[in-house]
Each structure stands twice: as structure tokens, then as C-alpha cells.
Motif scaffolding. Structure first.
Motif, PDB file in Angstrom:
ATOM      1  N   GLN A  79       0.807  -1.167   0.093  1.00 13.16           N
ATOM      2  CA  GLN A  79      -0.071  -0.125  -0.090  1.00 13.16           C
ATOM      3  C   GLN A  79       0.857   1.245   0.107  1.00 13.16           C
ATOM      4  N   GLN A  80       1.989   1.209   0.627  1.00 12.16           N
ATOM      5  CA  GLN A  80       2.817   2.344   0.918  1.00 12.16           C
ATOM      6  C   GLN A  80       3.423   2.850  -0.460  1.00 12.16           C
ATOM      7  N   PHE A  81       4.013   1.604  -1.260  1.00  8.52           N
ATOM      8  CA  PHE A  81       4.579   1.817  -2.610  1.00  8.52           C
ATOM      9  C   PHE A  81       3.635   1.742  -3.619  1.00  8.52           C
ATOM     10  N   GLY A  82       2.431   1.340  -3.548  1.00 11.57           N
ATOM     11  CA  GLY A  82       1.592   1.390  -4.582  1.00 11.57           C
ATOM     12  C   GLY A  82       1.951   0.191  -5.658  1.00 11.57           C
ATOM     13  N   VAL A  83       2.363  -0.993  -5.154  1.00 17.55           N
ATOM     14  CA  VAL A  83       2.738  -2.034  -5.845  1.00 17.55           C
ATOM     15  C   VAL A  83       1.907  -3.070  -5.626  1.00 17.55           C
ATOM     16  N   GLY A  84       1.806  -4.015  -6.863  1.00 21.33           N
ATOM     17  CA  GLY A  84       0.981  -5.470  -6.439  1.00 21.33           C
ATOM     18  C   GLY A  84       1.816  -6.484  -5.643  1.00 21.33           C
ATOM     19  N   HIS A  85       1.019  -7.429  -5.584  1.00 20.57           N
ATOM     20  CA  HIS A  85       1.499  -8.547  -4.639  1.00 20.57           C
ATOM     21  C   HIS A  85       2.701  -9.256  -5.439  1.00 20.57           C
ATOM     22  N   MET A  86       2.457  -9.486  -6.719  1.00 22.83           N
ATOM     23  CA  MET A  86       3.735 -10.196  -7.316  1.00 22.83           C
ATOM     24  C   MET A  86       5.036  -9.352  -7.630  1.00 22.83           C
ATOM     25  N   THR A  87       4.842  -8.181  -7.543  1.00 27.04           N
ATOM     26  CA  THR A  87       5.823  -7.322  -7.862  1.00 27.04           C
ATOM     27  C   THR A  87       6.645  -7.218  -6.658  1.00 27.04           C
ATOM     28  N   LEU A  88       5.885  -7.135  -5.443  1.00 24.46           N
ATOM     29  CA  LEU A  88       6.738  -7.201  -4.237  1.00 24.46           C
ATOM     30  C   LEU A  88       7.499  -8.414  -3.779  1.00 24.46           C
ATOM     31  N   LEU A  89       6.672  -9.537  -4.403  1.00 22.35           N
ATOM     32  CA  LEU A  89       7.421 -10.921  -4.040  1.00 22.35           C
ATOM     33  C   LEU A  89       8.675 -10.883  -4.974  1.00 22.35           C
ATOM     34  N   ALA A  90       8.398 -10.422  -6.102  1.00 25.02           N
ATOM     35  CA  ALA A  90       9.884 -10.437  -7.104  1.00 25.02           C
ATOM     36  C   ALA A  90      10.952  -9.513  -6.581  1.00 25.02           C
ATOM     37  N   TRP A  91      10.748  -8.293  -5.852  1.00 26.15           N
ATOM     38  CA  TRP A  91      11.748  -7.385  -5.161  1.00 26.15           C
ATOM     39  C   TRP A  91      12.031  -8.438  -4.085  1.00 26.15           C
ATOM     40  N   LEU A  92      11.520  -8.877  -3.366  1.00 20.94           N
ATOM     41  CA  LEU A  92      11.969  -9.457  -2.131  1.00 20.94           C
ATOM     42  C   LEU A  92      12.787 -10.673  -2.516  1.00 20.94           C
ATOM     43  N   LYS A  93      12.640 -11.590  -3.616  1.00 26.84           N
ATOM     44  CA  LYS A  93      13.349 -12.718  -4.209  1.00 26.84           C
ATOM     45  C   LYS A  93      14.658 -11.884  -4.671  1.00 26.84           C
ATOM     46  N   ARG A  94      14.608 -10.902  -5.248  1.00 24.72           N
ATOM     47  CA  ARG A  94      15.865 -10.376  -5.947  1.00 24.72           C
ATOM     48  C   ARG A  94      16.793  -9.554  -4.974  1.00 24.72           C
ATOM     49  N   TYR A  95      16.130  -8.802  -4.179  1.00 27.94           N
ATOM     50  CA  TYR A  95      16.870  -7.882  -3.291  1.00 27.94           C
ATOM     51  C   TYR A  95      16.902  -8.236  -1.648  1.00 27.94           C
ATOM     52  N   GLY A  96      15.930  -9.421  -1.306  1.00 25.04           N
ATOM     53  CA  GLY A  96      16.011  -9.810  -0.132  1.00 25.04           C
ATOM     54  C   GLY A  96      17.136 -10.244   0.411  1.00 25.04           C
ATOM     55  N   THR A  97      17.402 -10.331   1.668  1.00 24.93           N
ATOM     56  CA  THR A  97      18.658 -10.808   2.493  1.00 24.93           C
ATOM     57  C   THR A  97      18.248 -12.077   3.073  1.00 24.93           C
ATOM     58  N   ALA A  98      19.162 -12.593   3.938  1.00 26.97           N
ATOM     59  CA  ALA A  98      18.771 -13.783   4.823  1.00 26.97           C
ATOM     60  C   ALA A  98      17.788 -13.720   5.688  1.00 26.97           C
ATOM     61  N   VAL A  99      17.758 -12.224   6.201  1.00 24.02           N
ATOM     62  CA  VAL A  99      16.449 -12.121   7.008  1.00 24.02           C
ATOM     63  C   VAL A  99      15.205 -12.225   6.401  1.00 24.02           C
ATOM     64  N   TYR A 100      14.942 -12.020   4.953  1.00 27.61           N
ATOM     65  CA  TYR A 100      13.900 -12.533   4.347  1.00 27.61           C
ATOM     66  C   TYR A 100      13.726 -14.076   4.228  1.00 27.61           C
ATOM     67  N   ALA A 101      14.810 -14.544   3.927  1.00 28.22           N
ATOM     68  CA  ALA A 101      14.808 -16.161   3.706  1.00 28.22           C
ATOM     69  C   ALA A 101      14.262 -16.732   4.967  1.00 28.22           C
ATOM     70  N   GLN A 102      14.916 -16.179   6.239  1.00 35.51           N
ATOM     71  CA  GLN A 102      14.416 -16.782   7.411  1.00 35.51           C
ATOM     72  C   GLN A 102      12.837 -16.401   7.685  1.00 35.51           C
ATOM     73  N   MET A 103      12.336 -15.515   7.223  1.00 40.61           N
ATOM     74  CA  MET A 103      10.921 -15.065   7.374  1.00 40.61           C
ATOM     75  C   MET A 103       9.966 -15.969   6.608  1.00 40.61           C
ATOM     76  N   ARG A 104      10.651 -16.453   5.452  1.00 43.13           N
ATOM     77  CA  ARG A 104       9.576 -17.072   4.536  1.00 43.13           C
ATOM     78  C   ARG A 104       9.001 -18.274   5.259  1.00 43.13           C
ATOM     79  N   ARG A 105       7.831 -18.602   4.690  1.00 39.87           N
ATOM     80  CA  ARG A 105       7.004 -19.882   5.150  1.00 39.87           C
ATOM     81  C   ARG A 105       7.603 -20.935   4.405  1.00 39.87           C
ATOM     82  N   LYS A 106       7.789 -22.057   5.178  1.00 42.37           N
ATOM     83  CA  LYS A 106       8.302 -23.422   4.480  1.00 42.37           C
ATOM     84  C   LYS A 106       7.155 -23.848   3.875  1.00 42.37           C
ATOM     85  N   GLN A 107       7.379 -24.595   2.507  1.00 41.73           N
ATOM     86  CA  GLN A 107       6.480 -25.343   1.675  1.00 41.73           C
ATOM     87  C   GLN A 107       6.657 -26.775   2.004  1.00 41.73           C
TER      88      GLN A 107
END
Length: 123
Positions: free
Chosen positions: A22-50
Motif C-alpha cells: 500500500q505504501q509503495f503502490g505495488v502489487g503482490h507479485m511485484t513485491l514478491l519479485a523484489w523480495l526474491k531479488r533484493y531480499g537478504t538472509a533475514v527475508y529467507a528466514q521469514m519465509r514460510r516453509k512449503q
């Protein structure tokens, strides 16, 4: 810092993905792509296990057989909620119940086709 990296930093700092979208005015898939590309180990730890269906069934069997308690399953498989393995056990029990109540297929009679042809020929 780019807008993309700032959005990722905010998610990694604990802000919900919905709030960041909402703050950045982007969609769900866009943010996920950014997290995948620019995310650090912090994000990897936060991700839900499949888990695959087979893995869920294996864990459910471990719980039902008494090889694991709920708390042990949470720790061993890094699950966050107690309801998760409970749902897997319920789904496993439901699938087993379906298998037990399903009617078996009638035996295939090799001569059934021939008998049908003979009956039709008589008419």
C-alpha cells in the motif's frame, strides 16, 4: 537506496507485506519479485516453509503413531502454528476414511464382453 530496496528493507524490518504494498503502490507479485531479488538472509528466514503432500502425510503419520508430539513437530519441521500439523492430521484421517469406505471395483470378467455380444445377437 532504491525504492525496491527500501520496500524490501521495510518488510524485513517487520512491516507486513500488505502495508508495504500500500505504501509503495505495488502489487503482490511485484513485491514478491523484489523480495526474491533484493531480499537478504533475514527475508529467507521469514519465509514460510512449503511442504509437499507426501511430506505432510509423513508428518501426520509421525504424529498419529506417537513418534512425535505436537511440540516436537513444531520444532523439528519449523512450523509456526499448532493448527498446521492438526490440519494435516485431519486431512490424513479424512483421506484414509475415504479409502476405507470406497467401494472396490468389481472384478473384470474376461468373458463379460463375449456374453454381452451373445445376448445382443439373440435379439
Amino acid at each position: 537506496m532504491s525504492v525496491r530496496q527500501e520496500a524490501v528493507r521495510r518488510v524485513e524490518s517487520g512491516l507486513s507485506q500488505q502495508a508495504v504494498r500500500q505504501q509503495f503502490g505495488v502489487g503482490h507479485m511485484t513485491l514478491l519479485a523484489w523480495l526474491k531479488r533484493y531480499g537478504t538472509a533475514v527475508y529467507a528466514q521469514m519465509r514460510r516453509k512449503q511442504f509437499t503432500v507426501a511430506q505432510k502425510q509423513h508428518i501426520a503419520r509421525e504424529l498419529l503413531d506417537g513418534r512425535l508430539s505436537e511440540d516436537e513437530a513444531l520444532l523439528k519441521y519449523e512450523l509456526r502454528l499448532k493448527k498446521t500439523p492438526r490440519q494435516w492430521v485431519a486431512a490424513y484421517r479424512a483421506s484414509e476414511a475415504l479409502l476405507l469406505t470406497a467401494e472396490p471395483d468389481p472384478p473384470v470378467d474376461a468373458n463379460a464382453g463375449l456374453a454381452r455380444q451373445l445376448r445382443q445377437a439373440q435379439w
